[in-house]
Design an enzyme around this catalytic site. Structure first.
Site, PDB file in Angstrom:
ATOM      1  N   GLU A 197       0.831  -1.198   0.000  1.00 55.02           N
ATOM      2  CA  GLU A 197       0.000   0.000   0.000  1.00 55.02           C
ATOM      3  C   GLU A 197       0.867   1.250   0.000  1.00 55.02           C
ATOM      4  O   GLU A 197       1.881   1.295   0.679  1.00 55.02           O
ATOM      5  CB  GLU A 197      -0.844  -0.058   1.290  1.00 55.02           C
ATOM      6  CG  GLU A 197      -1.999   0.873   1.341  1.00 55.02           C
ATOM      7  CD  GLU A 197      -2.813   0.691   2.629  1.00 55.02           C
ATOM      8  OE1 GLU A 197      -2.934  -0.450   3.137  1.00 55.02           O
ATOM      9  OE2 GLU A 197      -3.287   1.696   3.140  1.00 55.02           O
ATOM     10  N   GLU A 201      -3.146  10.235   3.263  1.00 53.78           N
ATOM     11  CA  GLU A 201      -4.315  10.253   4.146  1.00 53.78           C
ATOM     12  C   GLU A 201      -4.531  11.687   4.621  1.00 53.78           C
ATOM     13  O   GLU A 201      -3.579  12.371   5.019  1.00 53.78           O
ATOM     14  CB  GLU A 201      -4.096   9.367   5.391  1.00 53.78           C
ATOM     15  CG  GLU A 201      -3.740   7.928   5.088  1.00 53.78           C
ATOM     16  CD  GLU A 201      -4.940   7.000   4.933  1.00 53.78           C
ATOM     17  OE1 GLU A 201      -6.099   7.484   4.920  1.00 53.78           O
ATOM     18  OE2 GLU A 201      -4.705   5.785   4.821  1.00 53.78           O
TER      19      GLU A 201
END
Ligand code: NAG
Ligand code: NAG
Ligand code: NAG
Length: 469
Positions: A197, A201
């Site tokens: 990943e 964010e």
């Protein structure tokens, strides 16, 4: 990737589909899957959230490590050069239909529980070629701007967009306005089925910074996060967020500027003797989700800035929901070690799929894949899984193959620069051998000369699509 002409056709089969589906694709009582407990035979597929299911759960995001067996997850549609994926906003027109779902489908977005779930081969092929994104949760198209609106009304779990195709290296770009308020998280992430990943964010409580981070195979190591500033409020203004990922390094970019770089060589794990570097095919995902839910882990709530205020947050008062707006999304895939087989396949077929080959010891790397040429990975019903898809390995790339003569039907190429070609058109990857074999061929016969030079084709692809590497 979107074609307006197919709208009516898609609508017809979508509505037929809704009425035909009587099964559920998740058990009423959730079944967990993780490293110590795989899914049972009846609910064979492990979702990205660690819950077992069937049908659509076996498609995008299905985790092969924790699923029932190695064919439970469907092969993953691949995004390879020279194709790319793009969403650009444009205002709605009459052609777009009145229903939200019709508008979304007309722009290449389909609900994840319908994507590639059909036993009609032509419908599945249509979806494979025209649907670029799946969504879950309340997504819609903004009538004036054409932005994709991700919504999170009271008590919901938000909204997720994901590309339908997986890419092994590439550049992903998203232009968006993030959501605001405490506990509300927006994300721009590329994620693989086994938990590699690379993330941006956004905390709704801090609209002037973004957190960049990455994970290797879902290992929860939290010291990899680097916070970077954004020039102006991320909720009030559009900004460009990009992840440029190749086999050597990752760049995170904000508004075209590199804000962070990670090199593969810096991820070496001395003990395990592996690079803990994201190196499995990814999907681009854009999400709006409630980090600050009372039922979440206390660490998550704290990270999210606290509990969501569903009563007094400005967006709840104004419109009854939190929202994030996506103006555009693009993925440009780069080449990888399979380029030789990919290029060979593209001469006949545009549909290519990656499939995990379970590696010994369970260490997945960029060579743990089979490649299927011309496969349409559709699942007939919600009760079925990837085990029902007849895999037809026309081209399979294998880790163990060691040969100096390249068979482009079955081999992958370690390094594009090692490729050389013989006068009869055969590709080899040993330049020393090239000289002697070439002489051999010339002296024996000149009759087998072929016109196309595969090396030139490969180089063209590489120079066109890897220029930013
Ligand atoms: C995996 O499980 C399915 C049943 O769900 C079975 O049909 C298939 O043969 C199994 N595959 C392997 C490789 O064991
Ligand atoms: C080209 O030459 C090599 C070396 O002699 C041989 O192995 C290969 O089969 C030949 N390819 C064709 C298409 O004749
Ligand atoms: C390349 O070919 C030469 C000559 O046949 C041989 O000596 C050498 O070992 C080969 N190299 C590799 C890496 O296979």
């Amino acid at each position: 990737m979107q074609r307006i002409i197919g709208l009516i056709f898609v609508l017809n089969f979508l509505f037929a589909e809704v009425w035909a589906q009587t099964d559920f694709y998740r058990p009423l009582v959730p079944i967990k899957c993780n490293s110590v407990q795989k899914c049972p035979k009846d609910w064979p597929c492990c979702s990205p959230y660690g819950e077992c299911g069937a049908g659509p759960i076996c498609m995008g995001g299905c985790n092969p490590r924790f699923s029932f067996n190695e064919t439970s997850c469907a092969p993953m549609p691949a995004l390879v050069p020279p194709h790319n994926i793009e969403y650009s906003s444009a205002p709605l027109s009459r052609l777009d239909g009145k229903e939200d779902t019709a508008q979304l489908v007309s722009r290449g977005l389909q609900h994840f529980n319908k994507y590639l779930i059909s036993d009609v081969q032509s419908d599945a092929k249509y979806m494979l070629e025209n649907i670029a994104f799946t969504y879950s949760g309340p997504a819609s198209i903004h009538p004036q701007t054409g932005d994709i609106v991700l919504s999170m009304p009271r008590g919901s779990s938000g909204c997720l967009l994901a590309t339908t195709r997986y890419f092994l290296y590439g550049r992903s770009s998203v232009r968006m306005k993030t959501a605001r308020s405490r506990g509300v998280i927006s994300s721009v992430v590329i994620m693989s089925a086994v938990g590699d990943e690379i993330d941006f964010e956004f905390l709704g409580s801090d609209l002037h910074n973004v957190q960049s981070t990455y994970y290797y195979r879902g290992e929860l190591v939290y010291n990899k996060m680097v916070e970077v500033p954004v020039f102006s409020d991320t909720n009030a203004n559009y900004h460009d967020y990009e992840i440029d990922w190749n086999e050597h390094r990752i760049h995170w970019l904000v508004d075209g500027e590199i804000v962070r770089t990670l090199y593969k060589e810096d991820t070496w794990d001395e003990e395990l003797e592996i690079f803990k570097y994201p190196q499995t095919p990814m999907r681009l995902e854009v999400a709006l989700w409630p980090g600050g839910l009372a039922s979440n882990h206390p660490g998550t709530i704290e990270w999210a800035g606290g509990l969501i205020d569903w009563d007094n947050s400005p967006d709840m008062i104004e419109s009854g929901k939190f929202t994030a707006l996506v103006k555009s999304m693009t993925v440009i895939p780069y080449t990888n070690k399979y380029i030789s087989a990919i290029n060979r396949c593209l001469q006949r077929e545009s549909n290519i799929a990656y499939d995990y080959i379970m590696p010994p010891g369970g260490v997945f790397d960029e060579m743990s894949f089979a490649l299927y040429c011309g496969l349409i990975p559709n699942i007939g019903k919600w009760s079925q899984s990837g085990s029902n898809i007849p895999r037809n390995p026309i081209q399979v790339a294998r880790l163990s193959k060691v040969s100096t003569l390249v068979n482009t039907e079955t081999d992958f190429v370690q390094n594009i620069n090692d490729l050389a070609s013989l006068p009869n058109g055969t590709v080899i990857y040993n330049k020393t051998q090239q000289t002697s074999l070439s002489t051999e061929i010339k002296s024996s016969s000149a009759s087998t000369m072929v016109q196309t030079n595969p090396i030139m084709k490969l180089k063209r692809l590489v120079s066109t699509f890897c220029e930013s590497q």
